[in-house]
Design a protein around this motif. Structure first.
Motif, PDB file in Angstrom:
ATOM      1  N   ILE A  63      19.949  14.238  -4.347  1.00 30.68           N
ATOM      2  CA  ILE A  63      19.171  13.354  -3.140  1.00 30.68           C
ATOM      3  C   ILE A  63      18.166  12.559  -4.366  1.00 30.68           C
ATOM      4  CG2 ILE A  63      17.188  13.398  -1.787  1.00 30.68           C
ATOM      5  CD1 ILE A  63      17.983  15.960  -0.883  1.00 30.68           C
ATOM      6  N   GLU A  64      18.241  11.395  -4.153  1.00 33.06           N
ATOM      7  CA  GLU A  64      17.505  10.322  -4.912  1.00 33.06           C
ATOM      8  C   GLU A  64      16.154  10.448  -4.791  1.00 33.06           C
ATOM      9  OE1 GLU A  64      17.325   5.876  -5.234  1.00 33.06           O
ATOM     10  OE2 GLU A  64      18.210   6.483  -3.814  1.00 33.06           O
ATOM     11  N   SER A  65      15.290  10.647  -5.923  1.00 33.04           N
ATOM     12  CA  SER A  65      13.792  10.881  -5.967  1.00 33.04           C
ATOM     13  C   SER A  65      13.460   9.824  -5.556  1.00 33.04           C
ATOM     14  CB  SER A  65      13.413  11.311  -7.337  1.00 33.04           C
ATOM     15  OG  SER A  65      13.722  10.204  -8.250  1.00 33.04           O
ATOM     16  N   ASN A  66      11.860   9.823  -4.981  1.00 32.79           N
ATOM     17  CA  ASN A  66      11.283   8.539  -4.641  1.00 32.79           C
ATOM     18  C   ASN A  66      10.912   7.766  -5.889  1.00 32.79           C
ATOM     19  OD1 ASN A  66      10.944   9.542  -1.993  1.00 32.79           O
ATOM     20  ND2 ASN A  66       9.171  10.882  -2.504  1.00 32.79           N
ATOM     21  N   GLN A  67      11.263   6.374  -5.693  1.00 27.55           N
ATOM     22  CA  GLN A  67      10.938   5.608  -6.697  1.00 27.55           C
ATOM     23  C   GLN A  67       9.607   4.979  -6.808  1.00 27.55           C
ATOM     24  OE1 GLN A  67      13.346   4.565  -8.802  1.00 27.55           O
ATOM     25  NE2 GLN A  67      14.816   5.857  -8.056  1.00 27.55           N
ATOM     26  N   PRO A  68       9.065   4.801  -7.752  1.00 28.90           N
ATOM     27  CA  PRO A  68       7.606   4.230  -7.670  1.00 28.90           C
ATOM     28  C   PRO A  68       7.690   3.016  -7.259  1.00 28.90           C
ATOM     29  CG  PRO A  68       8.730   4.022  -9.939  1.00 28.90           C
ATOM     30  CD  PRO A  68       9.541   5.001  -9.183  1.00 28.90           C
ATOM     31  N   SER A  69       6.490   2.797  -6.271  1.00 31.15           N
ATOM     32  CA  SER A  69       6.267   1.606  -5.592  1.00 31.15           C
ATOM     33  C   SER A  69       6.550   0.214  -6.554  1.00 31.15           C
ATOM     34  CB  SER A  69       5.077   1.391  -4.754  1.00 31.15           C
ATOM     35  OG  SER A  69       4.148   1.747  -5.816  1.00 31.15           O
ATOM     36  N   LYS A  70       7.217  -0.836  -6.072  1.00 28.90           N
ATOM     37  CA  LYS A  70       7.267  -2.073  -6.864  1.00 28.90           C
ATOM     38  C   LYS A  70       6.000  -2.792  -6.505  1.00 28.90           C
ATOM     39  CE  LYS A  70      12.199  -1.980  -6.757  1.00 28.90           C
ATOM     40  NZ  LYS A  70      13.383  -2.627  -6.234  1.00 28.90           N
ATOM     41  N   GLY A  71       5.891  -3.834  -7.477  1.00 25.16           N
ATOM     42  CA  GLY A  71       4.692  -4.661  -7.232  1.00 25.16           C
ATOM     43  C   GLY A  71       5.041  -5.718  -6.305  1.00 25.16           C
ATOM     44  N   ILE A  72       4.124  -6.567  -6.137  1.00 27.61           N
ATOM     45  CA  ILE A  72       4.271  -7.897  -5.147  1.00 27.61           C
ATOM     46  C   ILE A  72       5.223  -8.899  -5.679  1.00 27.61           C
ATOM     47  CG2 ILE A  72       2.965  -9.631  -3.906  1.00 27.61           C
ATOM     48  CD1 ILE A  72       0.564  -8.018  -4.196  1.00 27.61           C
ATOM     49  N   PRO A  73       6.277  -9.296  -5.079  1.00 29.32           N
ATOM     50  CA  PRO A  73       6.998 -10.423  -5.407  1.00 29.32           C
ATOM     51  C   PRO A  73       6.382 -11.601  -6.057  1.00 29.32           C
ATOM     52  CG  PRO A  73       7.886  -9.307  -3.415  1.00 29.32           C
ATOM     53  CD  PRO A  73       6.398  -8.950  -3.671  1.00 29.32           C
ATOM     54  N   VAL A  74       7.184 -12.006  -6.993  1.00 27.63           N
ATOM     55  CA  VAL A  74       6.470 -13.471  -7.599  1.00 27.63           C
ATOM     56  C   VAL A  74       6.406 -14.355  -6.804  1.00 27.63           C
ATOM     57  CG1 VAL A  74       7.152 -14.988  -9.544  1.00 27.63           C
ATOM     58  CG2 VAL A  74       7.518 -12.503  -9.947  1.00 27.63           C
ATOM     59  N   LEU A  75       7.458 -14.557  -5.878  1.00 20.26           N
ATOM     60  CA  LEU A  75       7.339 -15.429  -4.906  1.00 20.26           C
ATOM     61  C   LEU A  75       6.212 -15.408  -3.868  1.00 20.26           C
ATOM     62  CD1 LEU A  75      11.059 -16.199  -3.932  1.00 20.26           C
ATOM     63  CD2 LEU A  75       9.644 -17.649  -5.378  1.00 20.26           C
ATOM     64  N   ALA A  76       5.895 -14.152  -3.732  1.00 21.80           N
ATOM     65  CA  ALA A  76       4.728 -13.931  -2.591  1.00 21.80           C
ATOM     66  C   ALA A  76       3.560 -14.345  -3.234  1.00 21.80           C
ATOM     67  CB  ALA A  76       4.886 -12.554  -2.132  1.00 21.80           C
ATOM     68  N   ILE A  77       3.366 -14.153  -4.712  1.00 22.41           N
ATOM     69  CA  ILE A  77       2.017 -14.152  -5.403  1.00 22.41           C
ATOM     70  C   ILE A  77       1.813 -15.669  -5.451  1.00 22.41           C
ATOM     71  CG2 ILE A  77       0.902 -14.152  -7.734  1.00 22.41           C
ATOM     72  CD1 ILE A  77       2.379 -11.611  -8.085  1.00 22.41           C
ATOM     73  N   LEU A  78       2.943 -16.467  -5.715  1.00 20.21           N
ATOM     74  CA  LEU A  78       3.025 -18.332  -5.867  1.00 20.21           C
ATOM     75  C   LEU A  78       2.654 -18.451  -4.586  1.00 20.21           C
ATOM     76  CD1 LEU A  78       5.926 -18.801  -8.048  1.00 20.21           C
ATOM     77  CD2 LEU A  78       3.630 -18.973  -8.580  1.00 20.21           C
ATOM     78  N   MET A  79       3.090 -17.886  -3.252  1.00 21.12           N
ATOM     79  CA  MET A  79       2.812 -18.356  -1.995  1.00 21.12           C
ATOM     80  C   MET A  79       1.294 -18.156  -1.644  1.00 21.12           C
ATOM     81  SD  MET A  79       4.843 -17.408   1.504  1.00 21.12           S
ATOM     82  CE  MET A  79       3.935 -16.020   1.468  1.00 21.12           C
ATOM     83  N   TRP A  80       0.777 -17.146  -2.068  1.00 19.52           N
ATOM     84  CA  TRP A  80      -0.471 -16.912  -2.075  1.00 19.52           C
ATOM     85  C   TRP A  80      -1.434 -17.531  -2.601  1.00 19.52           C
ATOM     86  CZ3 TRP A  80      -3.431 -14.878   1.659  1.00 19.52           C
ATOM     87  CH2 TRP A  80      -4.757 -14.302   1.358  1.00 19.52           C
TER      88      TRP A  80
END
Length: 341
Positions: A63-80
Motif C-alpha cells: 500500500i502506497e504510503s501517504n505522500q507529503p503534501s505538495k506546494g502551490i503550483p507555480v501557475l497558481a502563484i503567478l495567477m495570484w
C-alpha cells in the motif's frame, strides 16, 4: 525610449489601492492552516491469489504510503500575483503635478474703446497705448490665478463674451492678447458689460462667489443697460465687482472729444458700482500702478488652501487581470491533462 524618460514615466506610476498587497500571503496562510483531507485506501483482499504468489511478493508494504503534501503550483502563484497587482489598481499619471481647483470664478471685462489707444502709459521705458499696458499686466495676473475658472469679456460700443468661464487660462490669455482697440466699437458700454457678465453667470449656473474685474478708461457712453442698475442686479446675484480706471486723468480737449466721442473717466459711477457689490475702485495712472492694483486684487482673492485636486491618469489594471485570466486557462488545461493521463 531613453533611460531618463523611462525613469520619468516610472516616477508617475502609482497604485490607488496599495493596501491590497496585504492579501498577497493569503494562499500560503490558508495552505498552512487548512490541511488537505487524506484519501483512505482500502486494500484489495484476495487470500487465494496472495497465497499462490506470496513467495514472489516484496517484503515492503504494497500500500502506497501517504505522500507529503505538495506546494502551490507555480501557475497558481503567478495567477495570484497578477490578481493582487490588478487589485491594487496601478495607474500612470499623465501630469507631473496635481491640477488644483480653487473654486474661484473670475471674469475680466476689458475696455477696447477708441480712447484706449492713447499712448500715455510706459512699459519697459517705452511709451505705449493703454491697451498694451493693460495686456502686459492682466496677462501676468491671469498666469497667477492657476486653479481659478476665468472668463473674458470685451466691450466698446457693445459687449462681447470673448471667453466663457474656463480652467484653460492659457486660452484666456491668448484671447486677451488677440484683442484690438475698436473691435467692439469706439464707445464704452459699461452697463452692458456688467449685464453680459450676469447673463453668462446665470446661464452657466455659476456659484454666487463670482468676481468681476472691470477695467475702463472712461464712462458709460453706449449700451442699453444703466451701470448702476446692473450693479444692483449684481449685488442681488452675489457678484463682487472690482472697478479699475486706467489712464492719466486730464481735461479733455476738442480733438479728444472728436476722436472718441466720450467723456473723461466717470470715477463716481465706478466707485458706486464697486461699493454696491462689495468690491473696490482703483485708479491707475501708469503701468506700475496698474500692476500693483492687480497684485493687490490677487492677494485679496487668494485661496489659502486647495479645495480639489485632480491629475489626469490612465489605469492599467486590465493588463495583470488579463494575464491572470490566461494563467487560469493554462492551469485548468494542465490539470485536465493530468487527469486524462
Amino acid at each position: 525610449m531613453r533611460l531618463e524618460n523611462l525613469f520619468e514615466t516610472l516616477s508617475n506610476l502609482s497604485f490607488i489601492w496599495p493596501w491590497m498587497i496585504a492579501f498577497l500571503p493569503l494562499p500560503w496562510i490558508i495552505h498552512l492552516i487548512i490541511k488537505p483531507v487524506h484519501k483512505q485506501h482500502t486494500p484489495l483482499l484476495a487470500p487465494q491469489i496472495i497465497a499462490r504468489i506470496e513467495d514472489q511478493l516484496p517484503t515492503e508494504n504494497l500500500i502506497e504510503s501517504n505522500q507529503p503534501s505538495k506546494g502551490i503550483p507555480v501557475l497558481a502563484i503567478l495567477m495570484w500575483f497578477s490578481l493582487i497587482i490588478a487589485a491594487t489598481r496601478p495607474v500612470l499619471y499623465l501630469d507631473a503635478t496635481p491640477f488644483q481647483v480653487s473654486g474661484k470664478e473670475m471674469l475680466l471685462a476689458v475696455d477696447l474703446s477708441g480712447s484706449m489707444r492713447k499712448e500715455d502709459m510706459y512699459l519697459a521705458g517705452d511709451e505705449v497705448n493703454r491697451l498694451v499696458a493693460v495686456k502686459s499686466v492682466v496677462s501676468e495676473f491671469i498666469t497667477r490665478r492657476q486653479g481659478d475658472r476665468m472668463g473674458l469679456i470685451v466691450f466698446g460700443t457693445q459687449a462681447f463674451l470673448q471667453s466663457p468661464l474656463t480652467y484653460d487660462l492659457n486660452t484666456v490669455n491668448t484671447l486677451l492678447n488677440e484683442t484690438e482697440i475698436g473691435m467692439a466699437g469706439n464707445n464704452t458700454a459699461i452697463g452692458d458689460a456688467i449685464g453680459l457678465t450676469l447673463k453668462h453667470l446665470y446661464e452657466s449656473k455659476s456659484t454666487n462667489n463670482a468676481i468681476l474685474i472691470l477695467l475702463t478708461d472712461g464712462s458709460n457712453t453706449a449700451g442699453n443697460v444703466n451701470p448702476l442698475d446692473a450693479a444692483s442686479k449684481a449685488q442681488e446675484m452675489g457678484l463682487k465687482i472690482y472697478t479699475v480706471g486706467v489712464g492719466r486723468i486730464k481735461t479733455r480737449n476738442g480733438l479728444d472729444r472728436f476722436m472718441t466721442n466720450k467723456s473723461d473717466m466717470d470715477i463716481d459711477t465706478l466707485t458706486k458700482i464697486s461699493d454696491l457689490t462689495g468690491g473696490q475702485f482703483f485708479q491707475a495712472n501708469d503701468t506700475e500702478q496698474l500692476g500693483e492694483i492687480y497684485q493687490y486684487i490677487n492677494e485679496l482673492e487668494s485661496v489659502e488652501h486647495e479645495i480639489f485636486s485632480y491629475r489626469l491618469r490612465t489605469e492599467y489594471y486590465v493588463w495583470p487581470l488579463g494575464f491572470a485570466f490566461l494563467l487560469s486557462l493554462l492551469l485548468a488545461w494542465s490539470q485536465l491533462r493530468k487527469v486524462g493521463a
